[in-house]
Design a protein around this motif. Structure first.
Motif, PDB file in Angstrom:
ATOM      1  N   ARG A  62     -21.227  10.726  -2.455  1.00  0.00           N
ATOM      2  CA  ARG A  62     -20.563  11.042  -3.720  1.00  0.00           C
ATOM      3  C   ARG A  62     -19.527   9.975  -4.049  1.00  0.00           C
ATOM      4  O   ARG A  62     -19.348   9.607  -5.199  1.00  0.00           O
ATOM      5  CB  ARG A  62     -19.916  12.422  -3.639  1.00  0.00           C
ATOM      6  CG  ARG A  62     -20.909  13.551  -3.746  1.00  0.00           C
ATOM      7  CD  ARG A  62     -20.216  14.811  -4.248  1.00  0.00           C
ATOM      8  NE  ARG A  62     -19.098  15.189  -3.415  1.00  0.00           N
ATOM      9  CZ  ARG A  62     -19.193  15.898  -2.307  1.00  0.00           C
ATOM     10  NH1 ARG A  62     -20.380  16.276  -1.891  1.00  0.00           N
ATOM     11  NH2 ARG A  62     -18.147  16.230  -1.621  1.00  0.00           N
ATOM     12  N   LYS A 121     -26.308  21.781  -9.724  1.00  0.00           N
ATOM     13  CA  LYS A 121     -26.361  20.406 -10.242  1.00  0.00           C
ATOM     14  C   LYS A 121     -27.799  19.932 -10.442  1.00  0.00           C
ATOM     15  O   LYS A 121     -28.150  19.400 -11.495  1.00  0.00           O
ATOM     16  CB  LYS A 121     -25.639  19.463  -9.272  1.00  0.00           C
ATOM     17  CG  LYS A 121     -24.172  19.797  -9.068  1.00  0.00           C
ATOM     18  CD  LYS A 121     -23.533  18.880  -8.059  1.00  0.00           C
ATOM     19  CE  LYS A 121     -24.205  18.954  -6.702  1.00  0.00           C
ATOM     20  NZ  LYS A 121     -24.184  20.312  -6.119  1.00  0.00           N
ATOM     21  N   THR A 122     -28.628  20.123  -9.407  1.00  0.00           N
ATOM     22  CA  THR A 122     -30.014  19.658  -9.509  1.00  0.00           C
ATOM     23  C   THR A 122     -30.780  20.460 -10.554  1.00  0.00           C
ATOM     24  O   THR A 122     -31.603  19.916 -11.295  1.00  0.00           O
ATOM     25  CB  THR A 122     -30.710  19.763  -8.139  1.00  0.00           C
ATOM     26  OG1 THR A 122     -29.949  19.028  -7.178  1.00  0.00           O
ATOM     27  CG2 THR A 122     -32.111  19.210  -8.191  1.00  0.00           C
ATOM     28  N   PHE A 159     -28.454   9.036 -15.437  1.00  0.00           N
ATOM     29  CA  PHE A 159     -27.862  10.074 -14.596  1.00  0.00           C
ATOM     30  C   PHE A 159     -28.060   9.738 -13.129  1.00  0.00           C
ATOM     31  O   PHE A 159     -29.143   9.306 -12.717  1.00  0.00           O
ATOM     32  CB  PHE A 159     -28.496  11.438 -14.890  1.00  0.00           C
ATOM     33  CG  PHE A 159     -27.921  12.117 -16.098  1.00  0.00           C
ATOM     34  CD1 PHE A 159     -26.880  13.032 -15.972  1.00  0.00           C
ATOM     35  CD2 PHE A 159     -28.408  11.836 -17.365  1.00  0.00           C
ATOM     36  CE1 PHE A 159     -26.354  13.657 -17.092  1.00  0.00           C
ATOM     37  CE2 PHE A 159     -27.880  12.453 -18.484  1.00  0.00           C
ATOM     38  CZ  PHE A 159     -26.847  13.372 -18.340  1.00  0.00           C
ATOM     39  N   LEU A 186     -29.921  19.048 -13.906  1.00  0.00           N
ATOM     40  CA  LEU A 186     -30.707  17.848 -14.175  1.00  0.00           C
ATOM     41  C   LEU A 186     -32.160  18.206 -14.455  1.00  0.00           C
ATOM     42  O   LEU A 186     -32.832  17.545 -15.242  1.00  0.00           O
ATOM     43  CB  LEU A 186     -30.626  16.893 -12.979  1.00  0.00           C
ATOM     44  CG  LEU A 186     -29.418  15.955 -12.960  1.00  0.00           C
ATOM     45  CD1 LEU A 186     -29.385  15.158 -11.671  1.00  0.00           C
ATOM     46  CD2 LEU A 186     -29.442  15.028 -14.145  1.00  0.00           C
ATOM     47  N   THR A 241     -29.632  18.985  -2.322  1.00  0.00           N
ATOM     48  CA  THR A 241     -30.001  17.602  -2.550  1.00  0.00           C
ATOM     49  C   THR A 241     -29.667  16.768  -1.326  1.00  0.00           C
ATOM     50  O   THR A 241     -28.532  16.715  -0.889  1.00  0.00           O
ATOM     51  CB  THR A 241     -29.245  17.050  -3.779  1.00  0.00           C
ATOM     52  OG1 THR A 241     -29.534  17.887  -4.888  1.00  0.00           O
ATOM     53  CG2 THR A 241     -29.694  15.638  -4.082  1.00  0.00           C
ATOM     54  N   ASP A 253     -27.741  11.692  -9.557  1.00  0.00           N
ATOM     55  CA  ASP A 253     -27.602  13.007  -8.926  1.00  0.00           C
ATOM     56  C   ASP A 253     -27.121  12.800  -7.502  1.00  0.00           C
ATOM     57  O   ASP A 253     -27.864  12.338  -6.650  1.00  0.00           O
ATOM     58  CB  ASP A 253     -28.946  13.737  -8.945  1.00  0.00           C
ATOM     59  CG  ASP A 253     -28.891  15.056  -8.184  1.00  0.00           C
ATOM     60  OD1 ASP A 253     -27.781  15.600  -8.059  1.00  0.00           O
ATOM     61  OD2 ASP A 253     -29.941  15.522  -7.730  1.00  0.00           O
ATOM     62  N   THR A 254     -25.857  13.122  -7.237  1.00  0.00           N
ATOM     63  CA  THR A 254     -25.326  12.970  -5.874  1.00  0.00           C
ATOM     64  C   THR A 254     -25.297  14.334  -5.200  1.00  0.00           C
ATOM     65  O   THR A 254     -25.000  15.338  -5.837  1.00  0.00           O
ATOM     66  CB  THR A 254     -23.898  12.391  -5.880  1.00  0.00           C
ATOM     67  OG1 THR A 254     -23.030  13.312  -6.525  1.00  0.00           O
ATOM     68  CG2 THR A 254     -23.861  11.071  -6.592  1.00  0.00           C
ATOM     69  N   THR A 280     -22.524  10.409 -13.431  1.00  0.00           N
ATOM     70  CA  THR A 280     -22.707  11.002 -12.106  1.00  0.00           C
ATOM     71  C   THR A 280     -22.467  12.499 -12.192  1.00  0.00           C
ATOM     72  O   THR A 280     -21.470  12.951 -12.757  1.00  0.00           O
ATOM     73  CB  THR A 280     -21.733  10.388 -11.088  1.00  0.00           C
ATOM     74  OG1 THR A 280     -22.011   8.998 -10.958  1.00  0.00           O
ATOM     75  CG2 THR A 280     -21.896  11.047  -9.727  1.00  0.00           C
ATOM     76  N   VAL A 281     -23.392  13.275 -11.645  1.00  0.00           N
ATOM     77  CA  VAL A 281     -23.269  14.732 -11.619  1.00  0.00           C
ATOM     78  C   VAL A 281     -22.705  15.135 -10.267  1.00  0.00           C
ATOM     79  O   VAL A 281     -23.289  14.841  -9.220  1.00  0.00           O
ATOM     80  CB  VAL A 281     -24.636  15.404 -11.854  1.00  0.00           C
ATOM     81  CG1 VAL A 281     -24.484  16.913 -11.861  1.00  0.00           C
ATOM     82  CG2 VAL A 281     -25.232  14.917 -13.163  1.00  0.00           C
TER      83      VAL A 281
END
Length: 614
Positions: free
Chosen positions: A177, A122-123, A164, A126, A143, A166-167, A113-114
């Protein structure tokens, strides 16, 4: 305690434990203790509660009843309810401990989890890992949904897969999250080297630590001139994350999502942490079980759920149940839209074929036949409906809410939430429930759902005097016109914190006034007079209403607006100045700094009036 006057004698529990489901009725309680339900109705009436024997009651009412009769009432949690429900069908949802004890279990890819603060990259990180452009499609660069992707790392020991999740990083997405941390094996905490530790960084860290998962810190944006990775390491030391170079056990990796520096090192560090600290195994040969990460309603494909398979193997044709939704897997797609023939442990897939849109976080399992899936889904739906009925309160109108708010009385504002995906709706509801307003105001979400705003939503809002919040969705068909006829307020948002901010402002009475244009009158230009002193002067005939000096005006020519921001600078009746011209009268009009007028043009005047918010 003595029974209330006029009531029948009821047996005492003497501390006996009674487990009751959410939304149980007095009849259910009476059956457990072997008494007539009417006696419990009478008892509660004496305590000031008026309920019927078959009505769903709140948890507080059940606890009150148990306390009066000497029983230790324990409300069954949704997880325990689900476990008992599955056991009645001879099914069981296996835990991680069961996987480790299974001799057929095999090594599975780690689920990563990012996490991190909004706008810390974060995005984009990824993006660099997946070599795709996700950030460009996000509203405001933030996001809004949970995405799940499987990528391949290339360490020296051979290629290995990683999953992965992506939260979203904005503080409003606490629920999303938290759910991500609950199903993950390793958390990557992204911190911008030029910004340092922020409040949402700590919030994300708390979720990961509460889930008891190893943490790898990605210090992003090290390519920027103002970057200070050493400062980030020092700040996180205060929260228990001590870098390996400082004698700790947390891996810090300096990365740049823009240049791609450090990406491979980050993936290798995640795999190293997984091998050293975790025993990740699952049985791929059993019936698939997992968790719904996200779900939405697609106009062409119907309900689509993003599911993380945690054990077993999911295949097209399997009968599945996900929360209150069920169906047969019609197709499975990967993150790139390619069809899959099977999905093993730690594989995220999009599933088509469900009858409804499940909630994010719902458990998914494969059952033997469609009939069993339908029965489990219907039992879950009935359970949730009873729990919701128990929480309903007496209705109040929105106008009463506004009036009572001004008087300082305690009132309730109701909302109906509709969004494009269930994760966003859940996050919005969670954020709204945490709004801090005055003690005299309460907020309650009476309904939430995924998909376009329908007539049924408007009907519910009309009956309950609620406001509809549309998040990335619009009304379908004639729903908008129906809402206007019913006087239902619908508000649309595409960025979640804007919705939260405006609703919070509404509750606190801080919204800016809403103005509405009100037409005053219109006049037709019959002649144009040239003046060296005043410019062009329009000789007009008032066709409707009245024309006032200093009023706002627009000039319309052949049905098109030539100018919409004019002001009546001078108004004359014959040779005398006038304050206004009424319908049927002639006069002269000139505008400030505007001379493009022609015979046949229409002058429309209007004013902006503040409208009440109802």
């Amino acid at each position: 305690m003595e029974a209330p006057t006029g009531s029948v004698a009821l047996p005492r529990g003497n501390g006996s434990v009674i487990r009751m489901p959410r939304g149980a009725s007095l009849a259910d309680f009476a059956e457990r203790i072997g008494v007539n339900p009417a006696a419990l109705v009478q008892l509660l009436f004496g305590l000031g509660e008026m309920v019927t024997a078959t009505q769903s009651v709140s948890d507080d009412t059940l606890l009150l009843l148990g306390g009066e009769l000497g029983y230790d009432v324990q409300i069954i949690s949704p997880e325990d309810e689900d476990r008992e429900l599955l056991s009645s069908f001879d099914l069981e949802f296996y835990s991680e401990e069961d996987d480790l004890a299974d001799e057929a279990a095999q090594v599975r890819p780690p689920v990563v989890t990012v996490m991190g603060h909004v706008d810390h990259g974060k995005t984009r990180l990824l993006d660099a890992i997946r070599s795709s452009n996700v950030a460009a499609g996000e509203s405001g660069g933030i996001t809004q949904h949970i995405g799940a992707y499987q990528v391949t790392a290339h360490p020296a020991t051979g290629d290995r897969a990683l999953t992965f999740i992506d939260t979203p990083g904005h503080e409003a997405f606490t629920a999303m999250r938290a759910r991500g941390a609950g199903i993950t094996d390793i958390a990557i905490l992204v911190v911008a080297a030029d910004d340092g530790v922020m409040p949402q960084t700590i919030e994300a860290l708390n979720h990961a630590q509460a889930a008891d998962v190893p943490i790898v810190v990605a210090v992003n944006k090290v390519d920027r001139p103002e970057a200070d990775p050493v400062k980030v390491r020092g700040q996180l030391t205060e929260y228990g994350l001590v870098s390996e170079e400082y004698g700790g056990d947390t891996i810090f990796v300096d990365v740049s999502a823009v240049t791609g520096a450090g990406i491979e090192t980050l993936l290798e560090s995640v795999l190293l942490t997984a091998d050293a600290a975790l025993d990740l195994r699952a049985n791929p040969h059993t019936a698939a079980q997992g968790t719904a990460l996200e779900a939405h309603l697609d106009r062409g494909r119907g309900p689509v759920a993003t599911v993380l398979v945690q054990r077993g193997t999911l295949r097209p044709g399997d009968s599945i149940v996900v929360g209150e939704a069920y169906g047969r897997v019609r197709a499975m797609l990967d993150e790139n839209g390619n069809r899959l023939a099977e999905a093993g442990p730690s594989r995220p897939v999009q599933v088509l074929g469900l009858t409804a849109v499940p909630d994010a976080g719902d458990t998914m399992l494969v059952v033997g036949e469609d009939r069993v899936a339908r029965q489990i889904a219907q039992a879950r739906e009935a359970r949730e409906r009873n729990a919701a009925l128990a929480q309903r309160r007496a209705r109040r109108s929105l106008s009463d809410f506004l009036a009572s708010l001004e008087k300082g009385e305690v009132e309730e504002l109701r909302l109906i939430l509709k969004g494009d995906v269930s994760g966003s709706v859940e996050a919005l509801e969670d954020a709204l429930s945490k709004l801090e307003v005055s003690e005299g105001v309460t907020l309650r979400v009476i309904h939430r759902g995924v998909g376009a705003i329908t007539r049924n939503d408007v009907t519910l809002a009309s009956a309950s005097d609620a406001v509809i919040i549309g998040f990335n969705v619009r009304p379908e068909g004639q729903a908008r016109e129906f809402a206007e006829r019913e006087g239902v307020d619908i508000r649309f948002y595409s960025v979640i914190y804007e919705a939260i901010s405006e609703i919070e402002s509404a509750l606190k009475g801080l919204l800016k006034p809403v103005f509405e244009e009100v037409a005053l009158g219109s006049a037709e230009i019959m002649e144009v007079f040239r003046s060296s002193r005043f410019g062009n002067i329009a000789g007009v005939l008032v066709r409707r209403g009245e024309i006032r000096r200093n009023a706002r005006a627009r000039l319309v020519r052949d049905g098109a607006v030539v100018s919409g921001s004019l002001t009546i600078d001078s108004l004359r009746r014959f040779k005398e100045d006038a304050v206004e011209l009424r319908e049927g009268f002639e006069g002269g009009i000139s505008f400030a700094n505007f001379n493009d007028i022609k015979v046949g043009d229409m002058i429309e005047t209007y004013e902006m009036r503040e409208m009440p918010r109802e």
